[in-house]
Design a protein around this motif. Structure first.
Motif, short mmCIF file in Angstrom:
data_model
loop_
_atom_site.label_atom_id
_atom_site.label_comp_id
_atom_site.label_asym_id
_atom_site.label_seq_id
_atom_site.Cartn_x
_atom_site.Cartn_y
_atom_site.Cartn_z
N PHE A 44 -20.94 26.46 -69.05
CA PHE A 44 -22.24 26.07 -68.49
C PHE A 44 -23.39 26.90 -69.06
O PHE A 44 -24.44 27.05 -68.44
N THR A 47 -27.09 25.67 -69.20
CA THR A 47 -27.88 25.85 -67.98
C THR A 47 -28.57 27.22 -67.99
O THR A 47 -29.76 27.33 -67.71
N ALA A 130 -26.99 22.61 -56.54
CA ALA A 130 -27.59 21.45 -55.87
C ALA A 130 -26.74 20.82 -54.77
O ALA A 130 -26.97 19.67 -54.40
N PRO A 176 -21.29 19.53 -55.26
CA PRO A 176 -22.28 18.51 -55.60
C PRO A 176 -21.65 17.13 -55.85
O PRO A 176 -22.26 16.10 -55.51
N PHE A 226 -21.17 11.25 -61.34
CA PHE A 226 -21.83 12.57 -61.35
C PHE A 226 -20.91 13.56 -62.05
O PHE A 226 -19.75 13.74 -61.64
N PHE A 305 -33.73 19.41 -66.77
CA PHE A 305 -34.08 19.65 -65.36
C PHE A 305 -33.77 21.07 -64.92
O PHE A 305 -34.34 21.56 -63.95
C1 VNL Z 1 -24.55 21.80 -59.96
C2 VNL Z 1 -25.17 20.60 -59.63
C3 VNL Z 1 -24.47 22.19 -61.31
C4 VNL Z 1 -25.70 19.78 -60.63
C5 VNL Z 1 -25.01 21.37 -62.29
O1 VNL Z 1 -24.97 21.69 -63.62
C6 VNL Z 1 -25.61 20.17 -61.95
C7 VNL Z 1 -23.96 22.66 -58.91
C8 VNL Z 1 -24.43 22.90 -64.07
O2 VNL Z 1 -24.47 22.65 -57.79
O3 VNL Z 1 -22.95 23.31 -59.21
O4 VNL Z 1 -26.10 19.37 -62.94
#
Ligand code: VNL
Length: 393
Positions: A44, A47, A130, A176, A226, A305
């Motif tokens: 990840f 991010t 999220a 999520p 998702f 985002f």
């Molecule tokens: C999460 C949610 C992580 C949406 C994400 O990408 C995402 C989370 C790292 O809450 O873990 O796109």
């Protein structure tokens, strides 16, 4: 001589004391430290890179001083592992004496730190993770990212209005994903549709192929997906390998699947995919045009985002410090953040005073080519959407 010396010495001691009072503690307070904990390596890392670049850009643009204090950003890599996030947060609190904890790339990483934020009364700014329930884990958590239910109900509504009667769902098997699965099913069912098959795929080393075969056999009207930011490329590859792009099964998703970091590399097979989300680099506003231009120049990639969550998290910290005149009492800072509203690159946003969660527009988007590159092009808006789970409580 003696008395003159005594006077001088006394004066010097007094002066020293005054200096210590004026300079000593004040010097210690002049810097406000922000501990930014992110996955900078591992699956990840995109991010982490996006959020770090946005936070640094914010400081570069607004200046490293706010309310008379110098801002120091301390970036730490947690590799996306909850135990590491917790240990780093502890070190930042105890050794570095940070006034803010920020970042939190994934839900389990935010959960791991929430008790420390409560114990130390330190504002904890969630810029990425999220799952709806995160803000309920500590009264010191304030979120500038989004929640999965918040961005999922829109795509369920869109599907119901656009002829989707039977859908299947595929989500990553953790917070999520489970939030998205439930929000989509509840909303589609309420609109008269039906979810005919659901699957949860492991977060680590996901293999979508077996389920995609089932989807291909069942041929629902749509497949709702998702997966977290970054994983969408792999999903799209397998979707195409199974021939699902030509099967008539409509692909719908949250914008996590088609995030700006990867959407252009998905290729033309992704054209026409409908998603709902709170941010697109293609969002048409002066604030976003300026943000995208500056970010792209600084980081050499499009902001996604995650970047906008980092940018707004820094804005929240700066504005809260202005309201407290630079005071770093955690309770006062969180109070200052409640109810705050501003114009983000994503559009108008605010912090719900009761839930400390973000209220924002959610856009319906379609992947289209713009100047030769794929973008999520927004074509309709749900305005000022709260987290529906907490709003329903
Ligand atoms: C999460 C949610 C992580 C949406 C994400 O990408 C995402 C989370 C790292 O809450 O873990 O796109």
């Amino acid at each position: 001589m003696t008395s003159r010396f005594a006077f001088t010495r006394r004066a010097a001691i007094a002066l020293g004391g005054a200096l210590m009072l004026a300079g000593g503690p004040a010097l210690a307070q002049e810097t406000v430290k922000i501990g930014l904990i992110l996955p900078m390596t591992g699956p990840f890392a995109s991010t982490g890179r996006q959020i770090e670049a946005a936070a640094k850009l914010y400081i570069a643009e607004k200046g490293a001083t706010v309310a008379g204090k110098k801002v120091e950003l301390i970036v730490k890599d947690d590799t996306g592992t909850p135990d590491v996030t917790r240990r780093i947060a502890q070190e930042l609190l105890v050794n570095d004496k940070v006034s803010f904890l920020a970042g939190f790339g994934l839900t389990p990483l935010a959960f791991a730190v929430a008790p420390l934020a409560t114990q130390s009364k330190t504002p904890m700014i969630v810029m990425a993770a999220a799952t709806s329930s995160i803000t309920e884990q500590s009264p010191f958590i304030v979120r500038t990212s989004f929640t999965l239910p918040q961005v999922t109900i829109g795509i369920a509504d869109w599907a119901a209005k656009n002829g989707v009667k039977k859908a299947m769902t595929l989500v990553s098997d953790y917070g999520p994903g489970i939030d998205a699965e439930k929000a989509f099913k509840d909303r589609l069912t309420a609109a008269g549709g039906e979810v005919t098959g659901e699957v949860r795929i492991p977060l680590r080393n996901p293999d979508f192929a077996p389920f995609l075969q089932r989807v291909s056999d069942a041929k629902p009207d749509a497949l709702f997906v998702f997966v977290p930011s970054g994983v969408g490329s792999q999903f799209m590859k397998q979707f195409v390998e199974r021939g699902l792009d030509k099967s008539g099964v409509r692909l719908i998703a949250t914008g996590d699947v088609t995030d700006d970091d990867i959407v252009d590399s998905m290729g033309d097979v992704a054209l026409g995919t409908i998603t709902t989300h709170h941010y697109s680099a293609n969002h048409n506003s002066p604030e976003n045009k300026a943000f995208v231009a500056a970010f792209t120049k600084a980081a050499n990639v499009r902001p996604n985002f995650m970047a906008v969550g980092g940018w707004d998290g820094m804005h929240l910290i700066y504005e809260a410090l202005k309201k407290t005149n630079g005071a770093t009492d955690g309770t006062a800072l969180v109070e200052a953040m409640k109810g705050m509203s501003w114009t983000s690159p994503r559009g108008p946003i605010s912090i719900d005073a009761k839930t400390r969660d973000i209220v924002q527009n959610v856009y319906v988007r379609k992947i289209e080519k713009v100047d030769g590159q794929l973008y999520n092009v927004e074509f309709s808006t749900f305005e000022a959407v709260p987290d529906p789970v907490k709003a329903g409580k």
